[in-house]
Design a protein around this motif. Structure first.
Motif: not given
Length: 520
Positions: A101-105, A138-141
């Motif tokens: 949530g904090l990084m990817a989103f 998107t891919n980190l999520s």
């Protein structure tokens, strides 16, 4: 816990997860296909590639919104439907979700608006960077979600704390670099790339069949053919890696998806066909391909692959050990300073979860009879027919995708984009990779049963104290809401495809369907 409550909670989560997973793979794949298309635009400066990128970007945006909306709903279910699960393993499972949530989103949210509205405000290179950051986010999520899910499949880097009576992180590095999580991530994102490539290929083929927008369709098909061929090949290779990971970490899942009741001596063969039966615990009309399972599961021709009967016998021993661990935990609840109980627990701690399986049948596992322990040992076997056929549907479609994209690659290389029989085939094949992805989810999650966390927490213990009417009402509401959203999603995508790539962007000055300047 009422079994109906557990089953309905599982059904609700399965429905929302399967629905959510309709959007996620397309988002994963389209994001990087947009990067490829826009990179070509930046390098060639040809307007048609800008038009192509914006068109597929619009379809990406429609899908992205639905994916985000359905994903948020799923996260709320952990606290509402699976509250004891959240309490018991929240320290481990919650960390990757929080990072996601904090990084990817937030990375996606920051750049997605710039991607859609910054075409005339950013330089070509600047906008390409924004598109890449959206794809990266998107891919980190997916990475962080699959780290969390991979830990549920292979719970390393954490241990049960007898002081807090919960699972807690011991090594976040082990959680992050969990081999199951890494294999799941690369396999899942590759499957998403295949879905996106099949979608672009199919829509492009539809345009060519209708004689519309040939410049956009041919170029899009070329990108989809190359991207899809590489992705479909990687899915098979990485799926093999996932199979190898099962040998060390989820032997029962491997045995179930092969309907392998007896231990398969080396060199183990792969079942090409069979009719598995849970009732008589055997597979009828089995046809095997020699050596293949041994190569996939053990990377050798001289190692056996354990069957269900042997694994159930081992589970019985672990349940007996788990009963001892459970007794030690109960003693520590009364007296945390009981060193004898603590030493006993340390000796049997890895089997505590197996002892908890007995709670499905008896309130106090220490009172279980040998017959009940034998019966409970069979609870560790997932539904074999479901596993067997889900795997074969998934794998069969995977090989069909390789054939589809290999054919597409040959045709576009020979500049035979308008081969009619292939165009019809490409349109018809659009749903196939989605079916394979859903079967992959079934394989991963149903194959983990009866565990919410493999070997640690049985699923039936993780559910919240809800009532059957509450769950039935919420399932009905979700079904109606998600059904309406599906209609909206499909309607918007079909409307956008019907209007074509020039409806909103780069309109033809003379009203023609495809500007000559853009095609050139």
């Amino acid at each position: 816990m009422d079994p109906a409550v557990v089953d309905l909670s599982r059904l609700q989560f399965a429905l929302t997860a399967l629905y959510h997973f309709l959007f996620v793979p397309l988002t994963l794949g389209l994001s990087f296909m947009l990067v490829i298309m826009e990179s070509i635009y930046v390098m060639t400066k040809r307007p048609i590639w800008r038009t192509i990128t914006r068109f597929w970007g619009t379809l990406f945006g429609i899908n992205f919104v639905l994916g985000v909306a359905t994903g948020i709903t799923m996260e709320f279910q952990f606290g509402m439907n699976w509250s004891y699960y959240s309490h018991y393993v929240g320290d481990i499972f919650g960390a990757p979700l929080a990072i996601e949530g904090l990084m990817a989103f937030f990375l996606e949210a920051t750049f997605v608006g710039l991607m859609f509205f910054g075409w005339d405000k950013l330089s070509r290179v600047g906008h390409l960077f924004v598109t890449f950051m959206v794809a990266l986010g998107t891919n980190l999520s997916a990475l962080w979600i699959l780290v969390a899910n991979g830990w549920m499949q292979n719970p390393i880097g954490a241990a049960f704390n007898t002081d807090t009576m919960r699972m807690e992180v011991e090594s976040f590095r082990e959680v992050l670099f969990n081999p199951v999580a890494q294999a799941k991530f690369v396999h899942t994102v590759s499957a998403g790339y295949v879905i996106a490539a099949a979608f672009v290929l199919g829509v492009s083929a539809f345009y060519l069949l209708k004689g519309k927008y040939p410049g956009v369709a041919k170029r899009s098909m070329t990108v989809a053919a190359a991207f899809g061929l590489a992705s479909s090949l990687s899915v098979v290779v990485l799926g093999d890696e996932s199979g190898y990971a099962l040998t060390d970490n989820q032997k029962m899942k491997l045995a179930a998806l092969e309907a392998m009741w007896e231990t398969e001596p080396a060199p183990a063969g792969l079942a090409a066909f069979g009719i598995p039966s849970m009732a008589d615990r055997k597979t009828h009309y089995e046809v095997k391909i020699p050596y293949v399972l041994g190569l996939i599961a053990t990377r050798s021709l001289d190692k056996p692959v354990e069957g269900i009967f042997e694994l159930v016998a081992k589970a019985e021993d672990r349940i007996e050990s788990g009963v001892i661990a459970y007794g030690a935990v109960e003693a520590l609840k009364v007296n945390p300073n009981d060193m004898a109980a603590r030493a006993t627990f340390e000796q049997h701690r890895r089997d505590l979860g197996y002892g908890l399986l007995l709670k499905r049948h008896i309130a106090d596992p220490r009172q279980a009879s040998p017959e009940l322990i034998k019966q409970t040992a069979w609870d560790v076997v997932p539904p074999v027919p479901v596993m067997f056929w889900a795997f074969r549907v998934m794998a069969g479609i995977g090989f069909l995708m390789i054939l589809l994209f290999a054919t597409a690659f040959v045709l576009v290389t020979l500049r035979k984009h308008q081969t009619k029989w292939f165009l019809v085939l490409a349109v018809a094949a659009i749903p196939l990779p989605w079916i394979a992805a859903e079967m992959g989810w079934v394989l991963a999650e149903v194959g983990r049963q009866p565990w919410a966390v493999e070997g640690v927490l049985p699923t039936f213990l993780g559910a919240s104290s809800l009532t059957v009417p509450q769950l039935l009402i919420s399932i009905a509401v979700f079904t109606l809401l998600y059904g309406a959203l599906a209609v909206v999603e499909v309607g918007l995508i079909l409307k956008t495809i019907k209007r074509g790539p020039y409806a909103l962007h780069d309109p033809a000055p003379d009203g023609s369907p495809e500007p000559e300047a853009a095609v050139a």
